[in-house]
Design an enzyme around this catalytic site. Structure first.
Site, PDB file in Angstrom:
ATOM      1  N   GLU A  40      42.115  41.814  58.947  1.00 18.07           N
ATOM      2  CA  GLU A  40      41.170  42.312  57.939  1.00 18.07           C
ATOM      3  C   GLU A  40      40.549  41.169  57.149  1.00 18.07           C
ATOM      4  OE1 GLU A  40      42.746  46.683  56.677  1.00 18.07           O
ATOM      5  OE2 GLU A  40      43.570  44.988  55.617  1.00 18.07           O
ATOM      6  N   CYS A  87      37.112  37.090  51.618  1.00 19.74           N
ATOM      7  CA  CYS A  87      38.531  36.728  51.676  1.00 19.74           C
ATOM      8  C   CYS A  87      38.988  36.948  53.118  1.00 19.74           C
ATOM      9  CB  CYS A  87      39.318  37.625  50.723  1.00 19.74           C
ATOM     10  SG  CYS A  87      41.098  37.380  50.821  1.00 19.74           S
ATOM     11  N   CYS A 125      52.751  38.001  58.200  1.00 15.84           N
ATOM     12  CA  CYS A 125      53.119  36.811  57.425  1.00 15.84           C
ATOM     13  C   CYS A 125      54.633  36.765  57.284  1.00 15.84           C
ATOM     14  CB  CYS A 125      52.474  36.863  56.039  1.00 15.84           C
ATOM     15  SG  CYS A 125      52.890  35.448  55.003  1.00 15.84           S
ATOM     16  N   CYS A 145      56.968  37.697  50.550  1.00 14.84           N
ATOM     17  CA  CYS A 145      56.908  37.897  49.093  1.00 14.84           C
ATOM     18  C   CYS A 145      57.168  39.380  48.814  1.00 14.84           C
ATOM     19  CB  CYS A 145      55.540  37.480  48.549  1.00 14.84           C
ATOM     20  SG  CYS A 145      55.133  35.775  48.973  1.00 14.84           S
ATOM     21  N   CYS A 188      54.363  41.989  48.123  1.00 13.08           N
ATOM     22  CA  CYS A 188      53.159  41.907  48.956  1.00 13.08           C
ATOM     23  C   CYS A 188      53.204  42.877  50.134  1.00 13.08           C
ATOM     24  CB  CYS A 188      52.992  40.483  49.471  1.00 13.08           C
ATOM     25  SG  CYS A 188      51.609  40.318  50.605  1.00 13.08           S
ATOM     26  N   CYS A 192      44.406  42.566  46.160  1.00  8.56           N
ATOM     27  CA  CYS A 192      45.427  41.582  46.490  1.00  8.56           C
ATOM     28  C   CYS A 192      46.756  42.261  46.849  1.00  8.56           C
ATOM     29  CB  CYS A 192      45.618  40.676  45.284  1.00  8.56           C
ATOM     30  SG  CYS A 192      46.756  39.372  45.602  1.00  8.56           S
TER      31      CYS A 192
HETATM   32  S1  SF4 Z   1      51.544  36.990  49.231  1.00  3.45           S
HETATM   33 FE1  SF4 Z   1      51.810  38.108  51.174  1.00  3.45          FE
HETATM   34  S2  SF4 Z   1      50.356  37.171  52.614  1.00  3.45           S
HETATM   35 FE2  SF4 Z   1      50.606  35.759  50.873  1.00  3.45          FE
HETATM   36  S3  SF4 Z   1      52.261  34.370  51.492  1.00  3.45           S
HETATM   37 FE3  SF4 Z   1      53.250  36.047  50.361  1.00  3.45          FE
HETATM   38  S4  SF4 Z   1      53.834  37.528  51.965  1.00  3.45           S
HETATM   39 FE4  SF4 Z   1      52.322  36.130  52.881  1.00  3.45          FE
END
Ligand code: SF4
Length: 354
Positions: free
Chosen positions: A96, A109, A116, A120, A123, A337
């Site tokens: 995306e 963006c 990933c 986090c 996220c 975000c």
């Molecule tokens: S915020 Fe999400 S996309 Fe960004 S590094 Fe952390 S886990 Fe990965």
């Protein structure tokens, strides 16, 4: 030989410098690389046979070594000043990109990985484990395809979508070299921002490149205790190491750093946190971007109250820290975000008939 015919490389993933070396290897002149760039980026040619100033012999060779590819837009959602694009890659994976209309221009963006691994806790994107890195062309084509769809130039690019760009460093750097090339998209380096969760050695390496590209650090906490709870990467690189790398970056580049700070209710949004953050950033050429959290159904974190964000902001201000509160974009289309994963996951499920 660098570019064997057994590997068909996308023409959109090769920097002009590497293409010059390619032509020198072929016994030709290096300015052929500029001619190819003009054909593909300026004139929009998508077929080597149309390149009338390139010899037949070299066209045949280019056809063996390089392909023209594109990303397929399979879905587009709009919400006032935001458009979210879902792309399909040649191997069927989905990614995306999010376009935001600012008063200063159009900002895109882009994603740098499929999934990933940074994990986090807040996220949505990070819940989809990394499938693979995006190739250079797959980053560049997100920009090119959106420009084509809009019929307009994109003025700013931020690498803050799904993925950790510094975990895909070489492809990311080639992307920067190509997108800023005067014979390619010629985007100004200062119109590009890369965001990292804090991979310390890469922050230093990036500082050494002296690119002029803006650096943002996803800090999200004023101390290691809180940061380790919400960002796994803090177990590898502590805040002190990040700050050392940031100081190195500032010395090398003489540029300002942005610290991203997602406001999570009762996690990192107390007055004590604001004072601690002010102390941590004292004297550093930076600004802090406070980001109101976008709650999602899969993650337990809650958004800080608006009044709490305001108090946090005031404390930083009083302590002479440059600070802004991020304008909210795109929550209706899950483009905000930390929400980029939902649509990718949904489309994977649809593919599998789940
Ligand atoms: S915020 Fe999400 S996309 Fe960004 S590094 Fe952390 S886990 Fe990965």
């Amino acid at each position: 030989m660098l570019y064997g015919s057994e590997v068909m490389q996308s023409i959109f993933s090769i920097t002009r410098k590497k293409l010059e070396d390619y032509f020198i290897d072929l016994g030709d002149k290096k300015f052929r690389a500029t001619q190819i760039y003009e054909w593909i980026y300026r004139k929009g040619v998508r077929n080597f046979d149309e390149m009338s100033n390139i010899s037949k012999k070299n066209i045949d060779r280019l056809k063996q070594d390089f392909c023209f590819n594109n990303l397929k837009i399979i879905k587009k959602q709009e919400d006032e000043l935001v458009k979210k694009y879902l792309f399909e890659l040649s191997d069927g994976n989905k990614i995306e990109s999010v376009l935001m209309e600012h008063d200063y221009g159009l900002s895109l963006c882009i994603s740098s990985q499929i999934g990933c691994n940074m994990g986090c806790a807040f996220c949505e994107s990070g819940r989809l484990k990394k499938v693979r890195d995006l190739k250079t062309d797959e980053m560049l084509l997100q920009v090119m395809e959106v420009e084509k769809d809009l019929g307009e130039r994109i003025s700013h690019v931020v690498i803050m979508g799904i993925g950790e760009p510094f975990d895909n460093y070489d492809n990311f750097m080639d992307f920067i070299r190509i997108i800023t090339d005067p014979y390619s998209l010629a985007l100004g380096q200062r119109h590009i921002t890369v965001s990292t969760s804090g991979i310390v050695p890469k922050i230093k390496e990036f500082a050494d490149e002296e690119t002029g590209v803006n650096l943002a650090i996803s800090l999200h906490a004023p101390n290691n205790e809180i940061r380790s709870k919400i960002m796994k990467i803090n177990n590898a690189y502590k805040i002190e190491e990040i700050m050392d790398a940031v100081k190195y970056y500032l010395e090398k580049t003489n540029r300002r750093v942005t610290f991203e700070y997602i406001m999570l209710k009762n996690v990192n949004d107390s007055k004590e946190c604001a004072y601690e953050l002010s102390k941590l950033l004292k004297g550093i050429n930076c600004y802090v971007n406070l980001i109101p959290y976008n709650e999602t159904e899969n993650i337990e974190f809650k958004r800080s109250k608006t009044s709490q964000i305001g108090e946090f902001y005031d404390i930083l201000k009083k302590n002479n820290i440059n600070v802004t509160i991020r304008k909210e974009f795109g929550s209706k289309v899950s483009a905000a975000c930390g929400q980029l994963r939902a649509e990718v996951e949904k489309s994977i499920k649809e593919d599998k008939g789940v």
